[in-house]
Structures are given as C-alpha cells and as structure tokens.
Design a protein around this motif. Structure first.
Motif, PDB file in Angstrom:
ATOM      1  N   PHE A 188      24.948  32.778  45.736  1.00  0.00           N
ATOM      2  CA  PHE A 188      26.358  33.155  45.686  1.00  0.00           C
ATOM      3  C   PHE A 188      27.195  31.898  45.574  1.00  0.00           C
ATOM      4  CE2 PHE A 188      30.427  34.001  47.901  1.00  0.00           C
ATOM      5  CZ  PHE A 188      30.909  34.992  47.060  1.00  0.00           C
ATOM      6  N   LYS A 189      28.177  31.943  44.701  1.00  0.00           N
ATOM      7  CA  LYS A 189      29.077  30.802  44.524  1.00  0.00           C
ATOM      8  C   LYS A 189      30.470  31.332  44.222  1.00  0.00           C
ATOM      9  CE  LYS A 189      29.760  26.587  41.868  1.00  0.00           C
ATOM     10  NZ  LYS A 189      29.173  25.622  40.962  1.00  0.00           N
ATOM     11  N   THR A 190      31.468  30.630  44.696  1.00  0.00           N
ATOM     12  CA  THR A 190      32.851  30.951  44.357  1.00  0.00           C
ATOM     13  C   THR A 190      33.456  29.764  43.633  1.00  0.00           C
ATOM     14  OG1 THR A 190      33.777  30.098  46.407  1.00  0.00           O
ATOM     15  CG2 THR A 190      33.119  32.401  46.395  1.00  0.00           C
ATOM     16  N   GLN A 191      34.421  30.082  42.785  1.00  0.00           N
ATOM     17  CA  GLN A 191      35.119  29.028  42.058  1.00  0.00           C
ATOM     18  C   GLN A 191      36.493  29.566  41.685  1.00  0.00           C
ATOM     19  OE1 GLN A 191      33.014  27.627  38.637  1.00  0.00           O
ATOM     20  NE2 GLN A 191      34.607  26.204  38.045  1.00  0.00           N
ATOM     21  N   ASN A 192      37.508  28.768  41.905  1.00  0.00           N
ATOM     22  CA  ASN A 192      38.865  29.157  41.558  1.00  0.00           C
ATOM     23  C   ASN A 192      39.366  28.269  40.435  1.00  0.00           C
ATOM     24  OD1 ASN A 192      38.820  31.019  43.655  1.00  0.00           O
ATOM     25  ND2 ASN A 192      39.646  29.540  45.109  1.00  0.00           N
ATOM     26  N   GLN A 193      40.050  28.879  39.491  1.00  0.00           N
ATOM     27  CA  GLN A 193      40.691  28.121  38.427  1.00  0.00           C
ATOM     28  C   GLN A 193      42.102  28.679  38.291  1.00  0.00           C
ATOM     29  OE1 GLN A 193      38.670  28.103  34.681  1.00  0.00           O
ATOM     30  NE2 GLN A 193      40.058  26.607  33.808  1.00  0.00           N
ATOM     31  N   ASN A 194      43.073  27.860  38.656  1.00  0.00           N
ATOM     32  CA  ASN A 194      44.460  28.314  38.749  1.00  0.00           C
ATOM     33  C   ASN A 194      44.495  29.519  39.684  1.00  0.00           C
ATOM     34  OD1 ASN A 194      45.277  26.251  36.949  1.00  0.00           O
ATOM     35  ND2 ASN A 194      44.640  27.531  35.226  1.00  0.00           N
ATOM     36  N   ALA A 195      45.095  30.636  39.278  1.00  0.00           N
ATOM     37  CA  ALA A 195      45.179  31.798  40.156  1.00  0.00           C
ATOM     38  C   ALA A 195      43.942  32.701  40.065  1.00  0.00           C
ATOM     39  CB  ALA A 195      46.425  32.612  39.817  1.00  0.00           C
ATOM     40  N   THR A 196      43.083  32.475  39.073  1.00  0.00           N
ATOM     41  CA  THR A 196      41.884  33.308  38.897  1.00  0.00           C
ATOM     42  C   THR A 196      40.811  32.908  39.896  1.00  0.00           C
ATOM     43  OG1 THR A 196      42.341  33.611  36.551  1.00  0.00           O
ATOM     44  CG2 THR A 196      40.080  34.001  37.273  1.00  0.00           C
ATOM     45  N   ARG A 197      40.271  33.922  40.557  1.00  0.00           N
ATOM     46  CA  ARG A 197      39.185  33.704  41.514  1.00  0.00           C
ATOM     47  C   ARG A 197      37.882  34.157  40.865  1.00  0.00           C
ATOM     48  NH1 ARG A 197      41.494  31.777  45.831  1.00  0.00           N
ATOM     49  NH2 ARG A 197      43.432  32.603  46.640  1.00  0.00           N
ATOM     50  N   GLY A 198      36.874  33.299  40.909  1.00  0.00           N
ATOM     51  CA  GLY A 198      35.578  33.608  40.333  1.00  0.00           C
ATOM     52  C   GLY A 198      34.508  33.696  41.401  1.00  0.00           C
ATOM     53  N   TYR A 199      33.645  34.701  41.268  1.00  0.00           N
ATOM     54  CA  TYR A 199      32.536  34.929  42.199  1.00  0.00           C
ATOM     55  C   TYR A 199      31.285  35.134  41.363  1.00  0.00           C
ATOM     56  CZ  TYR A 199      36.481  35.744  45.228  1.00  0.00           C
ATOM     57  OH  TYR A 199      37.666  35.591  45.911  1.00  0.00           O
ATOM     58  N   PHE A 200      30.183  34.521  41.796  1.00  0.00           N
ATOM     59  CA  PHE A 200      28.946  34.560  41.032  1.00  0.00           C
ATOM     60  C   PHE A 200      27.783  34.911  41.949  1.00  0.00           C
ATOM     61  CE2 PHE A 200      31.943  31.535  39.359  1.00  0.00           C
ATOM     62  CZ  PHE A 200      32.025  31.880  38.020  1.00  0.00           C
ATOM     63  N   ASN A 243      35.494  37.900  37.828  1.00  0.00           N
ATOM     64  CA  ASN A 243      36.748  37.159  37.749  1.00  0.00           C
ATOM     65  C   ASN A 243      37.862  38.113  38.146  1.00  0.00           C
ATOM     66  OD1 ASN A 243      35.785  34.641  36.815  1.00  0.00           O
ATOM     67  ND2 ASN A 243      35.617  35.466  34.761  1.00  0.00           N
ATOM     68  N   VAL A 244      38.637  37.716  39.141  1.00  0.00           N
ATOM     69  CA  VAL A 244      39.785  38.498  39.582  1.00  0.00           C
ATOM     70  C   VAL A 244      41.020  37.742  39.093  1.00  0.00           C
ATOM     71  CG1 VAL A 244      41.018  39.517  41.518  1.00  0.00           C
ATOM     72  CG2 VAL A 244      38.516  39.361  41.563  1.00  0.00           C
ATOM     73  N   ILE A 245      41.752  38.390  38.183  1.00  0.00           N
ATOM     74  CA  ILE A 245      42.848  37.736  37.479  1.00  0.00           C
ATOM     75  C   ILE A 245      44.164  38.413  37.849  1.00  0.00           C
ATOM     76  CG2 ILE A 245      43.692  36.978  35.229  1.00  0.00           C
ATOM     77  CD1 ILE A 245      40.779  37.644  34.186  1.00  0.00           C
ATOM     78  N   PRO A 246      44.984  37.741  38.670  1.00  0.00           N
ATOM     79  CA  PRO A 246      46.284  38.332  39.014  1.00  0.00           C
ATOM     80  C   PRO A 246      47.297  38.095  37.895  1.00  0.00           C
ATOM     81  CG  PRO A 246      46.016  36.242  40.135  1.00  0.00           C
ATOM     82  CD  PRO A 246      44.725  36.502  39.381  1.00  0.00           C
TER      83      PRO A 246
END
Length: 186
Positions: free
Chosen positions: A53-65, A84-87
């Motif tokens: 499991f890994k998380t990564q954020n890029q700007n406001a987008t939250r990424g989970y793997f 990818n959770v994109i607000p």
C-alpha cells in the motif's frame, strides 16, 4: 453529523446500495484480504495479504495504490489497483464531475479494437458510476469511476495487470472491486 457510505458491488452489473457505516462498521474481510482504510478520503478498499500500500498526493489529488509488487522509485508496478480522488474536477473542466467521468470513458474506448467491456452508467446513491475495460500495450486496464456531482469529486479506480496474467489477476481484482466503501457526507 450523519455520513452515508456507498457499498459498490461489482458483481457484473455494478449495482449499488447505500448503507450507513463507519470504518469500524466495515464487514469482515474475505479470507486472504484485509481492509485498507484511506482516512483522508474516507474510502475502504480490500487489500490482499502480502500486497503493498502506498499513498501519494499531487496538488489536491490524492492517490492510493494497492499493488502486488512494491512500487519502485519510478512509481511503476505491473498488477494492482490505483485510486485517484480528484476534488473540484467539474469546476476545473467547466462542467460536472460526471461529465468528466463520461469523457474519460469515451477517451479510453476510442480505439474500438482495445475495448473488452463497457460498463453502462448508473446512479448509485448520491453518485453516478461509469466504467470500461480495455487492453493496451500488453496490459488490461479496468476503469471504474464514481462521480459525486454534489461535492464535485471524482473517484477513479484503475485495476491493471499484464494481459497474459489477466485471468488470475482479475480474480483478485474483482474481489477488491466487489466491495468498495465510499463515504458520501450529507
């Protein structure tokens, strides 16, 4: 404040039922899996034992793997699920989150020879769901999108595996995607 969770069984038709639950209310995980709770976005995903499991954020987008292999420094893996959770996706694109989701699927299926499955759009509680499965460059990609127009948020689930390993990989992927818990606050 009440929160409503959306239970999304993939079971061929991707039917959905709304249930009230918190992290502690998640059902028992099937044998060989455990729940991975993504606190920042209130999403529960089944993670196979021994997977990463890994998380990564890029700007406001939250990424989970959730991946079979450890994700290397380049960020690559062969088999696994990305979320990818994109607000504010609708605002950024000049429409609704569901418009973006629909456009995403249309773009993914432009090459008619790559299409393996198109998942018809559905309403699921406060959200709309979209999806497709394609093959490209030796990889099978299963896209499942949940658009919450009220909050202007897109949940983009992508399960992928090398084409030659797809049948066995999809047994795991389908189990992961059979039970997704997404918190849709009132």
């Amino acid at each position: 404040m009440l929160n409503y969770k959306l239970y999304l069984p993939l079971l061929i038709s991707l039917l959905a039922n709304t249930v009230h639950a918190d992290k502690s209310d998640l059902p028992s995980s099937p044998a060989g899996f455990e729940w991975q709770w993504c606190e920042d976005v209130s999403v529960g995903i089944l993670r196979p034992n021994q997977w990463h499991f890994k998380t990564q954020n890029q700007n406001a987008t939250r990424g989970y793997f959730i991946t079979k292999e450890p994700i290397d420094d380049s960020g690559e893996f062969s088999t696994g699920l990305s979320l990818n959770v994109i607000p504010n996706v609708g605002k950024k694109q000049g429409g609704l989150a569901s418009d973006f989701a629909r456009s995403f699927v249309r773009a993914a299926i432009q090459d008619k020879d790559s299409i393996l499955q198109i998942i018809p759009p559905r309403s699921a509680g406060p959200a709309k769901t979209f999806g497709c499965r394609i093959k490209t460059d030796g990889t099978v990609m299963h896209y499942f999108l949940i658009a919450d127009d009220n909050r202007d948020v897109l949940y983009l689930f992508m399960y992928e595996s090398p084409e030659q390993e797809w049948t066995s990989a999809w047994n795991i992927g389908q189990t992961i995607l059979q039970k997704l818990y997404v918190d849709f606050p009132e």
